[in-house]
Design a protein around this motif. Structure first.
Motif, PDB file in Angstrom:
ATOM      1  N   GLU A 267       0.833  -1.202   0.000  1.00 25.75           N
ATOM      2  CA  GLU A 267       0.000   0.000   0.000  1.00 25.75           C
ATOM      3  C   GLU A 267       0.873   1.260   0.000  1.00 25.75           C
ATOM      4  OE1 GLU A 267      -3.913   1.785   2.359  1.00 25.75           O
ATOM      5  OE2 GLU A 267      -3.075  -0.179   2.869  1.00 25.75           O
ATOM      6  N   ALA A 268       2.008   1.215   0.722  1.00 27.17           N
ATOM      7  CA  ALA A 268       2.894   2.377   0.747  1.00 27.17           C
ATOM      8  C   ALA A 268       3.719   2.488  -0.533  1.00 27.17           C
ATOM      9  CB  ALA A 268       3.831   2.291   1.953  1.00 27.17           C
TER      10      ALA A 268
ATOM     11  N   TRP B   6       6.997  -1.397  -5.910  1.00 31.37           N
ATOM     12  CA  TRP B   6       8.068  -2.311  -5.498  1.00 31.37           C
ATOM     13  C   TRP B   6       7.955  -2.667  -4.024  1.00 31.37           C
ATOM     14  CZ3 TRP B   6      11.995  -1.857  -1.842  1.00 31.37           C
ATOM     15  CH2 TRP B   6      12.988  -2.848  -1.880  1.00 31.37           C
ATOM     16  N   VAL B   7       8.181  -3.951  -3.728  1.00 30.80           N
ATOM     17  CA  VAL B   7       8.233  -4.452  -2.355  1.00 30.80           C
ATOM     18  C   VAL B   7       9.423  -5.410  -2.273  1.00 30.80           C
ATOM     19  CG1 VAL B   7       7.095  -5.840  -0.589  1.00 30.80           C
ATOM     20  CG2 VAL B   7       5.765  -4.212  -1.929  1.00 30.80           C
ATOM     21  N   GLY B   8      10.220  -5.277  -1.220  1.00 27.37           N
ATOM     22  CA  GLY B   8      11.354  -6.171  -1.000  1.00 27.37           C
ATOM     23  C   GLY B   8      11.148  -7.013   0.238  1.00 27.37           C
ATOM     24  N   PHE B   9      11.594  -8.277   0.169  1.00 26.10           N
ATOM     25  CA  PHE B   9      11.396  -9.196   1.293  1.00 26.10           C
ATOM     26  C   PHE B   9      12.596 -10.133   1.375  1.00 26.10           C
ATOM     27  CE2 PHE B   9       9.419 -13.343   2.725  1.00 26.10           C
ATOM     28  CZ  PHE B   9       9.436 -13.008   4.060  1.00 26.10           C
TER      29      PHE B   9
ATOM     30  N   ALA C 136       9.428   1.254  -0.956  1.00 23.47           N
ATOM     31  CA  ALA C 136      10.006   2.489  -1.496  1.00 23.47           C
ATOM     32  C   ALA C 136       9.027   3.642  -1.352  1.00 23.47           C
ATOM     33  CB  ALA C 136      10.397   2.301  -2.960  1.00 23.47           C
ATOM     34  N   GLY C 137       8.201   3.601  -0.308  1.00 19.31           N
ATOM     35  CA  GLY C 137       7.195   4.628  -0.088  1.00 19.31           C
ATOM     36  C   GLY C 137       7.739   5.842   0.637  1.00 19.31           C
TER      37      GLY C 137
ATOM     38  N   TYR D 253      -4.213   1.806  16.308  1.00 16.48           N
ATOM     39  CA  TYR D 253      -4.805   2.985  15.649  1.00 16.48           C
ATOM     40  C   TYR D 253      -3.776   4.082  15.389  1.00 16.48           C
ATOM     41  CZ  TYR D 253      -8.788   0.474  17.535  1.00 16.48           C
ATOM     42  OH  TYR D 253      -9.670  -0.502  17.878  1.00 16.48           O
ATOM     43  N   GLN D 254      -2.502   3.686  15.203  1.00 18.10           N
ATOM     44  CA  GLN D 254      -1.471   4.625  14.806  1.00 18.10           C
ATOM     45  C   GLN D 254      -1.211   4.408  13.319  1.00 18.10           C
ATOM     46  OE1 GLN D 254      -0.185   6.951  16.909  1.00 18.10           O
ATOM     47  NE2 GLN D 254      -1.572   6.154  18.465  1.00 18.10           N
ATOM     48  N   SER D 255      -1.797   5.246  12.476  1.00 19.43           N
ATOM     49  CA  SER D 255      -1.694   5.028  11.046  1.00 19.43           C
ATOM     50  C   SER D 255      -1.830   6.347  10.306  1.00 19.43           C
ATOM     51  CB  SER D 255      -2.785   4.050  10.578  1.00 19.43           C
ATOM     52  OG  SER D 255      -2.786   3.938   9.171  1.00 19.43           O
ATOM     53  N   SER D 256      -1.236   6.376   9.100  1.00 18.11           N
ATOM     54  CA  SER D 256      -1.382   7.549   8.230  1.00 18.11           C
ATOM     55  C   SER D 256      -2.628   7.458   7.363  1.00 18.11           C
ATOM     56  CB  SER D 256      -0.139   7.685   7.332  1.00 18.11           C
ATOM     57  OG  SER D 256       0.040   6.515   6.560  1.00 18.11           O
ATOM     58  N   LYS D 257      -3.301   6.313   7.437  1.00 21.01           N
ATOM     59  CA  LYS D 257      -4.520   6.125   6.633  1.00 21.01           C
ATOM     60  C   LYS D 257      -5.703   6.696   7.392  1.00 21.01           C
ATOM     61  CE  LYS D 257      -2.331   1.729   5.648  1.00 21.01           C
ATOM     62  NZ  LYS D 257      -2.396   0.295   5.938  1.00 21.01           N
ATOM     63  N   ASN D 258      -6.373   7.607   6.797  1.00 15.57           N
ATOM     64  CA  ASN D 258      -7.501   8.260   7.457  1.00 15.57           C
ATOM     65  C   ASN D 258      -8.786   7.485   7.198  1.00 15.57           C
ATOM     66  OD1 ASN D 258      -5.935  10.433   8.452  1.00 15.57           O
ATOM     67  ND2 ASN D 258      -5.971  11.378   6.422  1.00 15.57           N
ATOM     68  N   ARG D 259      -8.870   6.318   7.815  1.00 13.33           N
ATOM     69  CA  ARG D 259     -10.093   5.538   7.713  1.00 13.33           C
ATOM     70  C   ARG D 259     -10.296   4.781   9.016  1.00 13.33           C
ATOM     71  NH1 ARG D 259      -6.832   2.394   3.927  1.00 13.33           N
ATOM     72  NH2 ARG D 259      -6.315   0.364   4.850  1.00 13.33           N
ATOM     73  N   PRO D 260     -11.547   4.479   9.374  1.00 10.28           N
ATOM     74  CA  PRO D 260     -11.833   3.806  10.640  1.00 10.28           C
ATOM     75  C   PRO D 260     -11.139   2.448  10.726  1.00 10.28           C
ATOM     76  CG  PRO D 260     -13.843   4.692   9.664  1.00 10.28           C
ATOM     77  CD  PRO D 260     -12.778   4.828   8.635  1.00 10.28           C
ATOM     78  N   GLY D 261     -10.567   2.178  11.901  1.00  9.38           N
ATOM     79  CA  GLY D 261      -9.948   0.879  12.139  1.00  9.38           C
ATOM     80  C   GLY D 261      -8.541   0.745  11.629  1.00  9.38           C
TER      81      GLY D 261
END
Length: 422
Positions: free
Chosen positions: A327-328, A332-335, A351-352, A367-375
């Motif tokens: 999502e961020a 690209w995602v690395g693992f 790479a967000g 509930y510590q998130s940069s996404k402004n949505r419930p939950g």
């Protein structure tokens, strides 16, 4: 509490070493420098006893036996007894260093419970009163009263300065130990509250999974009937959409089954044993098939391989981390998976824009998130607590240029079934 008592007892040991050095220096200065005759042999014997007491206390600290309030009280009581003996041999209550009783009582008020502190006050007061009657008088060369008074004033100042400095030094350190203990207790209470929160979430998820089972089964039956109808079979576009709907429905059923498995309600197939490399290869393959990321760099460098029990909770931890990274950073995602001695190290990169400073400070809290949505913000909260239950830890950090990475460290024993936490 036990660790705090150990730290405080170590402070008493350090204070006693200072007392030994101070007593030796004072005895030598008074006897040879000022010329006041002191009974060196008994005073040296008391210093030797303090050294032996410190040796015994250090040996006690090396053992795993708990340090109780009674133990601390006895240590302070022995210090008061040694001080009383030295004062008896050097003028009794007239000795200006009688002020050191205040230091012992102050330490007792900080370290001991109320009853023990008052007991120490009473015993020190009795010792003071006895020294007023029973003591070995100091004899000045020449017997000059003015000189004795001047020496007493100078000794009183030295005693005051020494007591004040030691009080500030050791009370400050003891207070710091107590603050660390209180912070540890607060952290334990927070963890207990978080685990209670997780239990409630788990109950809600399990209940929701039960409730969703029936409508999902109904939808599956209806879709099966529709796909057999001529009107849908003749229309290729509708047939493809019906197939996609069936695939998504099957995925929903797998998610519901996974929730029930994680909650311990659907374990009919028994324990599944696998290896670390196979477990992560399978998890990445499953996540890639369901999410279709634009680019996933996967590095499984876990060597040598180790046998583990396939853990649905750990798989969900990985999926939460992958989803957050995707999502961020959709491009690209690395693992990576590696081994450090007897620990498993998993690193998920993106790479967000990275974590905001306040999010890093409160990482893992709900509930510590940069996404402004419930939950939002529950994913990382569940990740941190699930890993903690397995005896591991999670940390997050921003890259120097762009993006962030989350590191999960787990003891292999917690995954092998030999040391299951929680």
């Amino acid at each position: 509490m036990e660790m705090t008592n150990r730290k405080n007892l170590m402070l008493l040991v350090q204070l006693r070493w200072l007392a030994v050095i101070g007593q030796v220096a004072t005895i030598l200065i008074v006897h040879y420098g000022i010329g006041i005759t002191l009974p060196l042999e008994p005073m040296a014997a008391i210093v030797l006893l303090l050294i032996l007491l410190n040796g015994a206390t250090l040996a006690r600290l090396r053992n795993e036996k708990p340090i109780s309030n009674v133990g601390l009280f006895m240590e302070l009581l022995l210090d008061v007894a040694a001080l009383t003996a030295q004062l008896y041999l050097s003028g009794g209550a007239a000795n200006p260093f009688v002020l050191l009783y205040v230091l012992q009582i102050s330490l007792g008020a900080t370290l001991l419970d109320t009853r023990s502190t008052w007991a120490l006050v009473v015993l020190a007061s009795i010792a003071f009163l006895l020294l007023m009657v029973f003591n070995r008088p100091l004899l000045l060369p020449g017997g000059d009263a003015d000189e004795f008074f001047n020496l007493h004033v100078q000794g009183s100042f030295i005693s005051f300065a020494l007591t004040a400095c030691l009080l500030v030094l050791y009370i400050t350190r003891i207070t710091r130990n107590l603050q660390e203990r209180d912070a540890h207790l607060a952290d334990l209470r927070r963890q207990a509250a978080e685990e209670d929160h997780i239990v409630r979430i788990g109950l809600l998820a399990s209940g929701a999974a039960h409730e969703l089972g029936t409508p999902l089964a109904t939808l599956s039956v209806i879709l099966g009937d529709w796909r057999r109808m001529p009107v849908f079979r003749k229309n290729e576009e509708l047939a493809d959409e019906m197939a996609e709907m069936q695939a998504q429905l099957d995925r929903c059923k797998q998610i519901v089954s996974g929730i029930l498995v994680s909650s311990g309600e659907a374990r009919g197939e028994g324990t599944i044993r696998t290896t670390v490399r196979d477990f992560f290869d399978d998890a990445v393959l499953q996540w890639r098939a369901s999410r279709s990321p634009a680019k996933l760099d996967y590095d499984n460098a876990f060597e040598p391989d180790a046998a583990i029990v396939s853990d649905a909770a750990l798989r969900q931890v990985l999926f939460n981390l992958f989803d957050n990274a995707l999502e961020a950073s959709p491009a690209w995602v690395g693992f990576s998976v590696s081994r450090q001695e007897d620990k498993l190290v998993v690193v998920v990169r993106d790479a967000g824009p990275g974590f905001r400073p306040e999010m890093l400070e409160s990482f893992g809290k709900p509930y510590q998130s940069s996404k402004n949505r419930p939950g939002s913000g529950l994913g990382l909260f569940l990740v941190v607590n699930a890993v903690r239950k397995l005896g591991g830890m999670v940390s997050a950090c921003n890259n120097s240029r762009r993006g962030a990475f989350v590191t999960v460290t787990l003891p292999l024993a917690a995954l092998s079934g030999t040391d299951r936490h929680g």
